[in-house]
Design a protein around this motif. Structure first.
Motif, PDB file in Angstrom:
ATOM      1  N   ALA A  62      -5.368   3.074  11.699  1.00  0.00           N
ATOM      2  CA  ALA A  62      -4.117   2.355  11.410  1.00  0.00           C
ATOM      3  C   ALA A  62      -3.707   1.485  12.592  1.00  0.00           C
ATOM      4  CB  ALA A  62      -2.998   3.344  11.058  1.00  0.00           C
ATOM      5  N   LEU A  63      -3.912   1.976  13.799  1.00  0.00           N
ATOM      6  CA  LEU A  63      -3.553   1.206  14.990  1.00  0.00           C
ATOM      7  C   LEU A  63      -4.363  -0.097  15.077  1.00  0.00           C
ATOM      8  CD1 LEU A  63      -1.626   1.347  17.361  1.00  0.00           C
ATOM      9  CD2 LEU A  63      -3.394   2.547  18.644  1.00  0.00           C
ATOM     10  N   VAL A  64      -5.631  -0.024  14.735  1.00  0.00           N
ATOM     11  CA  VAL A  64      -6.471  -1.225  14.701  1.00  0.00           C
ATOM     12  C   VAL A  64      -5.947  -2.199  13.649  1.00  0.00           C
ATOM     13  CG1 VAL A  64      -8.786  -2.106  14.148  1.00  0.00           C
ATOM     14  CG2 VAL A  64      -8.537  -0.069  15.592  1.00  0.00           C
ATOM     15  N   LYS A  65      -5.632  -1.687  12.479  1.00  0.00           N
ATOM     16  CA  LYS A  65      -5.138  -2.535  11.386  1.00  0.00           C
ATOM     17  C   LYS A  65      -3.790  -3.164  11.743  1.00  0.00           C
ATOM     18  CE  LYS A  65      -7.650  -0.530   7.461  1.00  0.00           C
ATOM     19  NZ  LYS A  65      -8.774   0.043   8.172  1.00  0.00           N
ATOM     20  N   GLY A 112       1.254   7.502   1.116  1.00  0.00           N
ATOM     21  CA  GLY A 112       1.193   6.366   2.031  1.00  0.00           C
ATOM     22  C   GLY A 112       0.104   5.393   1.635  1.00  0.00           C
ATOM     23  N   PHE A 113      -1.079   5.911   1.318  1.00  0.00           N
ATOM     24  CA  PHE A 113      -2.163   5.041   0.874  1.00  0.00           C
ATOM     25  C   PHE A 113      -1.796   4.292  -0.402  1.00  0.00           C
ATOM     26  CE2 PHE A 113      -5.596   7.619   3.181  1.00  0.00           C
ATOM     27  CZ  PHE A 113      -5.728   6.667   4.177  1.00  0.00           C
ATOM     28  N   LYS A 114      -1.154   4.982  -1.325  1.00  0.00           N
ATOM     29  CA  LYS A 114      -0.741   4.336  -2.575  1.00  0.00           C
ATOM     30  C   LYS A 114       0.155   3.134  -2.278  1.00  0.00           C
ATOM     31  CE  LYS A 114       1.691   5.346  -6.895  1.00  0.00           C
ATOM     32  NZ  LYS A 114       2.402   6.385  -7.655  1.00  0.00           N
ATOM     33  N   THR A 115       1.107   3.328  -1.390  1.00  0.00           N
ATOM     34  CA  THR A 115       2.021   2.251  -1.020  1.00  0.00           C
ATOM     35  C   THR A 115       1.294   1.136  -0.289  1.00  0.00           C
ATOM     36  OG1 THR A 115       3.864   3.804  -0.897  1.00  0.00           O
ATOM     37  CG2 THR A 115       4.133   1.700   0.262  1.00  0.00           C
ATOM     38  N   LEU A 116       0.444   1.497   0.669  1.00  0.00           N
ATOM     39  CA  LEU A 116      -0.298   0.480   1.421  1.00  0.00           C
ATOM     40  C   LEU A 116      -1.181  -0.355   0.497  1.00  0.00           C
ATOM     41  CD1 LEU A 116      -1.332   2.525   4.587  1.00  0.00           C
ATOM     42  CD2 LEU A 116       0.352   0.659   4.481  1.00  0.00           C
ATOM     43  N   GLN A 118      -0.807  -0.910  -2.690  1.00  0.00           N
ATOM     44  CA  GLN A 118       0.057  -1.762  -3.510  1.00  0.00           C
ATOM     45  C   GLN A 118       0.491  -3.006  -2.715  1.00  0.00           C
ATOM     46  OE1 GLN A 118       3.642   0.165  -4.855  1.00  0.00           O
ATOM     47  NE2 GLN A 118       4.455  -1.700  -5.764  1.00  0.00           N
ATOM     48  N   LEU A 119       0.931  -2.799  -1.494  1.00  0.00           N
ATOM     49  CA  LEU A 119       1.344  -3.922  -0.644  1.00  0.00           C
ATOM     50  C   LEU A 119       0.161  -4.841  -0.339  1.00  0.00           C
ATOM     51  CD1 LEU A 119       3.653  -2.027   1.879  1.00  0.00           C
ATOM     52  CD2 LEU A 119       4.389  -3.641   0.111  1.00  0.00           C
ATOM     53  N   GLU A 120      -0.990  -4.257  -0.096  1.00  0.00           N
ATOM     54  CA  GLU A 120      -2.183  -5.057   0.187  1.00  0.00           C
ATOM     55  C   GLU A 120      -2.590  -5.894  -1.021  1.00  0.00           C
ATOM     56  OE1 GLU A 120      -3.850  -1.939   3.528  1.00  0.00           O
ATOM     57  OE2 GLU A 120      -4.541  -1.757   1.449  1.00  0.00           O
ATOM     58  N   THR A 140      -8.834  -7.274   1.533  1.00  0.00           N
ATOM     59  CA  THR A 140      -9.692  -6.626   0.523  1.00  0.00           C
ATOM     60  C   THR A 140     -10.588  -5.571   1.170  1.00  0.00           C
ATOM     61  OG1 THR A 140     -11.309  -8.436   0.614  1.00  0.00           O
ATOM     62  CG2 THR A 140      -9.648  -8.531  -1.139  1.00  0.00           C
ATOM     63  N   THR A 141     -10.946  -5.766   2.425  1.00  0.00           N
ATOM     64  CA  THR A 141     -11.692  -4.731   3.148  1.00  0.00           C
ATOM     65  C   THR A 141     -10.840  -3.479   3.312  1.00  0.00           C
ATOM     66  OG1 THR A 141     -13.003  -6.385   4.317  1.00  0.00           O
ATOM     67  CG2 THR A 141     -12.890  -4.188   5.310  1.00  0.00           C
ATOM     68  N   TYR A 142      -9.572  -3.660   3.662  1.00  0.00           N
ATOM     69  CA  TYR A 142      -8.661  -2.512   3.780  1.00  0.00           C
ATOM     70  C   TYR A 142      -8.567  -1.756   2.449  1.00  0.00           C
ATOM     71  CZ  TYR A 142      -6.667  -4.667   8.070  1.00  0.00           C
ATOM     72  OH  TYR A 142      -6.457  -5.216   9.306  1.00  0.00           O
ATOM     73  N   ILE A 143      -8.400  -2.492   1.370  1.00  0.00           N
ATOM     74  CA  ILE A 143      -8.253  -1.866   0.052  1.00  0.00           C
ATOM     75  C   ILE A 143      -9.492  -1.033  -0.272  1.00  0.00           C
ATOM     76  CG2 ILE A 143      -8.085  -2.300  -2.432  1.00  0.00           C
ATOM     77  CD1 ILE A 143      -6.365  -4.807  -1.693  1.00  0.00           C
ATOM     78  N   ARG A 144     -10.658  -1.612  -0.084  1.00  0.00           N
ATOM     79  CA  ARG A 144     -11.893  -0.893  -0.394  1.00  0.00           C
ATOM     80  C   ARG A 144     -11.994   0.390   0.428  1.00  0.00           C
ATOM     81  NH1 ARG A 144     -15.289  -4.458   1.116  1.00  0.00           N
ATOM     82  NH2 ARG A 144     -15.834  -3.484   3.084  1.00  0.00           N
ATOM     83  N   GLU A 145     -11.709   0.317   1.711  1.00  0.00           N
ATOM     84  CA  GLU A 145     -11.777   1.499   2.576  1.00  0.00           C
ATOM     85  C   GLU A 145     -10.779   2.562   2.123  1.00  0.00           C
ATOM     86  OE1 GLU A 145     -10.906   0.007   6.477  1.00  0.00           O
ATOM     87  OE2 GLU A 145     -12.851  -0.987   6.685  1.00  0.00           O
ATOM     88  N   GLN A 146      -9.565   2.143   1.809  1.00  0.00           N
ATOM     89  CA  GLN A 146      -8.521   3.101   1.464  1.00  0.00           C
ATOM     90  C   GLN A 146      -8.728   3.724   0.088  1.00  0.00           C
ATOM     91  OE1 GLN A 146      -5.308   0.495   2.272  1.00  0.00           O
ATOM     92  NE2 GLN A 146      -5.247   1.051   4.431  1.00  0.00           N
ATOM     93  N   GLU A 147      -9.282   2.969  -0.843  1.00  0.00           N
ATOM     94  CA  GLU A 147      -9.576   3.561  -2.150  1.00  0.00           C
ATOM     95  C   GLU A 147     -10.558   4.722  -1.994  1.00  0.00           C
ATOM     96  OE1 GLU A 147      -8.804  -0.224  -5.140  1.00  0.00           O
ATOM     97  OE2 GLU A 147     -10.822   0.082  -4.341  1.00  0.00           O
ATOM     98  N   LYS A 148     -11.539   4.576  -1.126  1.00  0.00           N
ATOM     99  CA  LYS A 148     -12.489   5.661  -0.868  1.00  0.00           C
ATOM    100  C   LYS A 148     -11.784   6.845  -0.217  1.00  0.00           C
ATOM    101  CE  LYS A 148     -16.964   6.726   1.145  1.00  0.00           C
ATOM    102  NZ  LYS A 148     -18.150   6.193   1.853  1.00  0.00           N
ATOM    103  N   LEU A 149     -10.890   6.560   0.734  1.00  0.00           N
ATOM    104  CA  LEU A 149     -10.152   7.646   1.377  1.00  0.00           C
ATOM    105  C   LEU A 149      -9.247   8.380   0.391  1.00  0.00           C
ATOM    106  CD1 LEU A 149      -9.315   5.952   4.793  1.00  0.00           C
ATOM    107  CD2 LEU A 149     -10.810   7.938   4.423  1.00  0.00           C
TER     108      LEU A 149
END
Length: 158
Positions: A62-65, A112-116, A118-120, A140-149
């Motif tokens: 998250a800090l990197v993002k 938190g991921f659900k909200t992130l 949605q915002l993304e 879109t890279t963030y979304i792909r990573e977070q969907e897996k998480l």
């Protein structure tokens, strides 16, 4: 002669709308980061060793993002929000305090991921409309990573 385009060739009005959405995302990430850091510090119970490490991975990512989002706002020619009062005001993610349970903290992470995500998706929609491939690629890279998480953290709960 005034120009209607931002420094990287995007239309200023739409770039401003995108920067505002990115600032909302930035604020949400800051609160997500702090919540996750608190879970890392305070987790208790038989899942401590597993979740302590996993939460550290999450807040480090998250800090990197956070840095990437702020730099993207600057690239668009705008100023990233940079105070905790602004983060709390703008964030769609709320602060979580005094939670040390494995199941409850993982549920907060999933919310938190659900909200992130949605915002993304909102950011991605605007950046796509604007033709801003740089922002779109990042998000879109963030979304792909977070969907897996999301899948992985849901598996942890079941």
């Amino acid at each position: 002669m005034a120009t209607n385009t931002a420094t990287i060739g995007l239309e200023k009005k739409t770039a401003k709308e995108l920067a505002d959405k990115l600032n909302n995302l930035l604020a949400a990430y800051q609160i997500f980061y702090q919540n996750t850091r608190g879970f890392h510090w305070n987790i208790k119970g038989d899942k401590f060793f597993t979740l302590h490490v996993k939460f550290e991975e999450l807040y480090t990512d998250a800090l990197v993002k956070i840095d990437e989002i702020a730099e993207r706002i600057l690239t668009l020619g705008f100023t990233p929000v940079h105070s905790f009062s602004q983060y709390v005001e703008l964030s769609a993610i709320k602060e979580i305090t005094n939670d040390s349970g494995a199941e409850s903290t993982v549920k907060h992470i999933l919310e938190g991921f659900k909200t992130l995500i949605q915002l993304e998706r909102e950011v991605s929609s605007v950046s796509d409309e604007l033709g801003d491939d740089g922002t779109n690629d990042l998000i879109t890279t963030y979304i792909r990573e977070q969907e897996k998480l999301v899948w992985m953290y849901n598996a942890f709960l079941h």
